[in-house]
Design an enzyme around this catalytic site. Structure first.
Site, PDB file in Angstrom:
ATOM      1  N   HIS A 169      29.411   2.402  31.675  1.00 12.79           N
ATOM      2  CA  HIS A 169      30.032   3.688  31.325  1.00 12.79           C
ATOM      3  C   HIS A 169      30.838   3.596  30.037  1.00 12.79           C
ATOM      4  O   HIS A 169      31.482   2.583  29.772  1.00 12.79           O
ATOM      5  CB  HIS A 169      30.874   4.245  32.476  1.00 12.79           C
TER       6      HIS A 169
ATOM      7  N   ASP B  16      33.057   6.042  29.278  1.00  8.81           N
ATOM      8  CA  ASP B  16      34.341   6.745  29.445  1.00  8.81           C
ATOM      9  C   ASP B  16      35.424   5.766  29.876  1.00  8.81           C
ATOM     10  O   ASP B  16      35.140   4.691  30.419  1.00  8.81           O
ATOM     11  CB  ASP B  16      34.231   7.908  30.445  1.00  8.81           C
TER      12      ASP B  16
ATOM     13  N   GLU C  70      32.065   7.878  34.906  1.00  2.23           N
ATOM     14  CA  GLU C  70      32.307   6.917  35.998  1.00  2.23           C
ATOM     15  C   GLU C  70      33.744   7.010  36.475  1.00  2.23           C
ATOM     16  O   GLU C  70      34.021   6.961  37.669  1.00  2.23           O
ATOM     17  CB  GLU C  70      31.990   5.493  35.524  1.00  2.23           C
ATOM     18  N   GLU C  71      34.674   7.142  35.526  1.00  2.00           N
ATOM     19  CA  GLU C  71      36.095   7.139  35.892  1.00  2.00           C
ATOM     20  C   GLU C  71      36.521   8.429  36.596  1.00  2.00           C
ATOM     21  O   GLU C  71      37.652   8.543  37.057  1.00  2.00           O
ATOM     22  CB  GLU C  71      36.967   6.901  34.652  1.00  2.00           C
TER      23      GLU C  71
ATOM     24  N   HIS D  42      67.910  28.197  47.532  1.00  2.00           N
ATOM     25  CA  HIS D  42      69.245  27.605  47.463  1.00  2.00           C
ATOM     26  C   HIS D  42      69.456  26.799  48.741  1.00  2.00           C
ATOM     27  O   HIS D  42      69.327  27.333  49.840  1.00  2.00           O
ATOM     28  CB  HIS D  42      70.288  28.721  47.356  1.00  2.00           C
TER      29      HIS D  42
ATOM     30  N   THR E  29      70.748  21.701  43.695  1.00  2.00           N
ATOM     31  CA  THR E  29      70.729  21.892  45.150  1.00  2.00           C
ATOM     32  C   THR E  29      69.663  22.911  45.508  1.00  2.00           C
ATOM     33  O   THR E  29      69.893  24.111  45.456  1.00  2.00           O
ATOM     34  CB  THR E  29      72.120  22.352  45.628  1.00  2.00           C
TER      35      THR E  29
ATOM     36  N   ARG F 271      40.194   3.364  50.430  1.00  2.00           N
ATOM     37  CA  ARG F 271      39.088   2.486  50.029  1.00  2.00           C
ATOM     38  C   ARG F 271      38.325   2.123  51.293  1.00  2.00           C
ATOM     39  O   ARG F 271      38.936   1.797  52.318  1.00  2.00           O
ATOM     40  CB  ARG F 271      39.619   1.221  49.365  1.00  2.00           C
TER      41      ARG F 271
ATOM     42  N   HIS G 287      42.915   0.304  33.704  1.00  2.00           N
ATOM     43  CA  HIS G 287      43.612   1.519  34.161  1.00  2.00           C
ATOM     44  C   HIS G 287      45.122   1.455  33.901  1.00  2.00           C
ATOM     45  O   HIS G 287      45.839   2.365  34.301  1.00  2.00           O
ATOM     46  CB  HIS G 287      43.384   1.794  35.665  1.00  2.00           C
TER      47      HIS G 287
HETATM   48  N1  BES Z   1      35.333  -1.055  36.701  1.00  2.00           N
HETATM   49  C1  BES Z   1      35.842  -0.273  37.767  1.00  2.00           C
HETATM   50  C2  BES Z   1      35.392  -0.747  39.127  1.00  2.00           C
HETATM   51  C3  BES Z   1      36.065  -1.979  39.628  1.00  2.00           C
HETATM   52  C4  BES Z   1      37.435  -2.122  39.516  1.00  2.00           C
HETATM   53  C5  BES Z   1      35.346  -2.944  40.228  1.00  2.00           C
HETATM   54  C6  BES Z   1      38.053  -3.246  39.987  1.00  2.00           C
HETATM   55  C7  BES Z   1      35.950  -4.053  40.706  1.00  2.00           C
HETATM   56  C8  BES Z   1      37.311  -4.217  40.582  1.00  2.00           C
HETATM   57  C9  BES Z   1      35.435   1.171  37.611  1.00  2.00           C
HETATM   58  O1  BES Z   1      35.444   1.596  36.278  1.00  2.00           O
HETATM   59  C10 BES Z   1      36.456   2.026  38.329  1.00  2.00           C
HETATM   60  O2  BES Z   1      37.578   2.015  37.976  1.00  2.00           O
HETATM   61  N2  BES Z   1      36.018   2.746  39.346  1.00  2.00           N
HETATM   62  C11 BES Z   1      36.844   3.680  40.028  1.00  2.00           C
HETATM   63  C12 BES Z   1      35.906   4.614  40.735  1.00  2.00           C
HETATM   64  C13 BES Z   1      36.529   5.891  41.185  1.00  2.00           C
HETATM   65  C14 BES Z   1      37.123   6.687  40.066  1.00  2.00           C
HETATM   66  C15 BES Z   1      35.498   6.709  41.926  1.00  2.00           C
HETATM   67  C16 BES Z   1      37.783   3.006  41.009  1.00  2.00           C
HETATM   68  O3  BES Z   1      37.431   1.967  41.613  1.00  2.00           O
HETATM   69  O4  BES Z   1      38.887   3.493  41.173  1.00  2.00           O
HETATM   70 ZN    ZN Z   2      37.646   1.932  35.784  1.00  2.00          ZN
END
Ligand code: BES
Ligand code: ZN
Length: 454
Positions: free
Chosen positions: A86, A88, A153-154, A213, A315, A328, A427
């Site tokens: 990706h 992005d 992808e992100e 309030h 307040t 996850r 990230h």
């Molecule tokens: N490169 C990551 C995936 C990843 C992160 C694999 C850490 C192994 C370890 C990918 O770009 C990513 O960040 N994916 C997102 C997907 C989500 C937005 C659906 C994720 O894992 O948060």
């Molecule tokens: Zn990522």
């Protein structure tokens, strides 16, 4: 292969300059103000792919950001590899925590710092340079290669499923190669055989028409911020177990063998804790850190918003409270089923004193593959040649939503060979890519195409 290796070695500086130019494009897919940058980045990828000798290179439009596709199919009878990645990247904030500008790639101590350096432009570029090396040194590739680089992808790859379904014939392949994961540790090249899935949702609570309030009305109505805290507090018990009924029903248990293999990996828990700056690690009782992050599901709060958060005091009873949450998932949990269980549980534990809205956002299925397939073996051999070391096998806690679709729609297995690092800050501020890993990865990718060809 010697001329391919020579080509890589004599072009190291140019590769780095080009990668810096790629990283200079702020291709943040989630922010509307970067729409034009996204297109510019797709076009840059397109021009690269043409320049290295791929054919039929084009942008495929989607309702979101374009997909870049190209191929070289000059090896009839040889296997076909689909390289996926990706272009992005994630947003850069908090920007003030970057040592150098996120879109001015800078080398420090052999690491290249920029947003997207590791996730995933650097790893996409690694494959493009391996393809270029074969094409320029030999005029051909050892296998047929299709390259598909997406821009969403992100943000959950929401338009890629349709593209794959509509372009099944064009994308047909024997194996998908993906480089979008970290390796186990510095100097430990790795093959990843499992990813977690994801369910993402937003919880909105409304208590009253407007803020109130807190003197006049405090005591008479429920405070949505407190209700939200109470709702969230019921998601997990003190032992770190998720309390959503049915949540664990489909979780595939770790085998004794896998637990043994995890234990053999060079993992230093003390170092890990210190590196994170955490006073103490926390997770589900009965599991190690690697087991918790790779093979057990989670519930997390990703963001919270309610009431007055400025300087000084006010307040007030906030009218609303909001939480972004995600889970996850691990094999064989199904995102749709888990999302439904989650919503039902939130409805059950939220009192009638507030109005509740649950909005589901993107997600993805978990993925895992058997280790005894020939593509994984080929990757192992390529890593030995490219890095001069044996690869370790690992799972990952992150998600790449499209990987399960490749299996389902194209019937093709995926091989995940990533050259990021666990502390690469993807990230986060100060994301980087280790340049030795990058060059080792270019060589490994070049060897990989040959090893897959057999
Ligand atoms: N490169 C990551 C995936 C990843 C992160 C694999 C850490 C192994 C370890 C990918 O770009 C990513 O960040 N994916 C997102 C997907 C989500 C937005 C659906 C994720 O894992 O948060
Ligand atoms: Zn990522």
């Amino acid at each position: 292969m010697n001329n391919v290796i020579d080509f890589v070695n004599t072009n190291r500086d140019r590769f780095l300059d080009e990668l810096k130019a790629y990283l200079a494009i702020p291709s943040v897919s989630s922010l509307p103000e970067h729409r034009d940058d996204m297109r510019r980045c797709a076009e840059w990828t397109f021009a690269q792919m043409r320049g290295i000798g791929l054919q039929n290179v084009h942008l495929a439009e989607t309702p979101g950001h374009p997909i870049v596709y190209g191929e070289w199919l000059g090896a009839p009878g040889a296997p076909t590899i689909l390289v996926y990645g990706h272009y992005d990247v994630q947003p850069v904030d908090p920007i003030e925590q970057w040592t150098t500008q996120p879109f001015e790639a800078t080398v420090r101590d052999g690491d290249l710092y920029a947003r997207g350096a590791a996730d995933d432009k650097g790893q996409v570029f690694m494959h493009l340079k391996a393809i270029e090396a074969h094409m320029k040194a030999n005029g051909r590739l050892p296998a047929n290669i299709k390259v598909m680089i997406e821009g969403e992808e992100e943000v959950g790859s929401e338009n890629l499923d349709d593209f794959i379904r509509n372009e099944k014939a064009r994308l047909s392949c024997d194996v998908v190669v993906i480089s979008d994961t970290p390796m186990f540790a510095r100097g430990v090249p790795s093959i990843c055989y499992g990813l977690r899935g994801l369910v993402y949702a937003q919880i909105d609570l409304r208590g009253t028409k407007t803020d109130l309030h807190s003197g006049s009305f405090g005591g008479a109505v429920a405070n949505p911020a407190i209700v939200l805290a109470q709702v969230l507090a019921q998601m997990k018990d003190r032992s770190g177990r998720i309390r959503i009924p049915g949540f664990y029903d489909d979780v595939r248990a770790l085998t004794d063998q896998e637990r043994e293999e995890f234990k053999r990996l060079p993992f230093d828990e003390k170092h890990y804790r210190k590196d994170l700056g955490a006073p103490k690690l926390f997770g589900e009782t009965g599991y190690s850190t690697l087991e918790r992050t790779w093979a057990r599901p989670t519930f997390d709060v990703n963001g919270l918003l309610s009431g007055f958060t400025g300087e000084g005091s006010k307040t007030v009873i906030p009218a609303t409270a909001m939480a972004k949450v995600s889970m996850r998932l691990v094999p064989n949990q199904d995102p749709d089923k888990i999302a439904a269980l989650f919503e039902a549980y939130v409805r059950k534990v939220t009192p009638k004193t507030v109005e509740l809205t649950v909005t589901r956002m993107h997600g993805g299925k978990p993925w895992m593959t058997d280790l005894d397939n020939r593509f994984i073996q080929a990757t192992g051999r390529a890593i030995e040649q490219g890095f001069g070391k044996r690869a370790v096998f690992m799972r990952e806690g992150g998600s790449i939503p499209i990987v399960s679709t490749f299996q389902q729609e194209l019937g093709a297995p995926s091989v995940l060979f990533g050259i990021g690092l666990p502390d690469e800050n993807s990230h986060a501020p100060n994301e980087f890519l280790n340049l030795d890993n990058f060059y080792g990865g270019v060589l490994t990718s070049a060897f990989l195409y040959k090893e897959i060809a057999g």
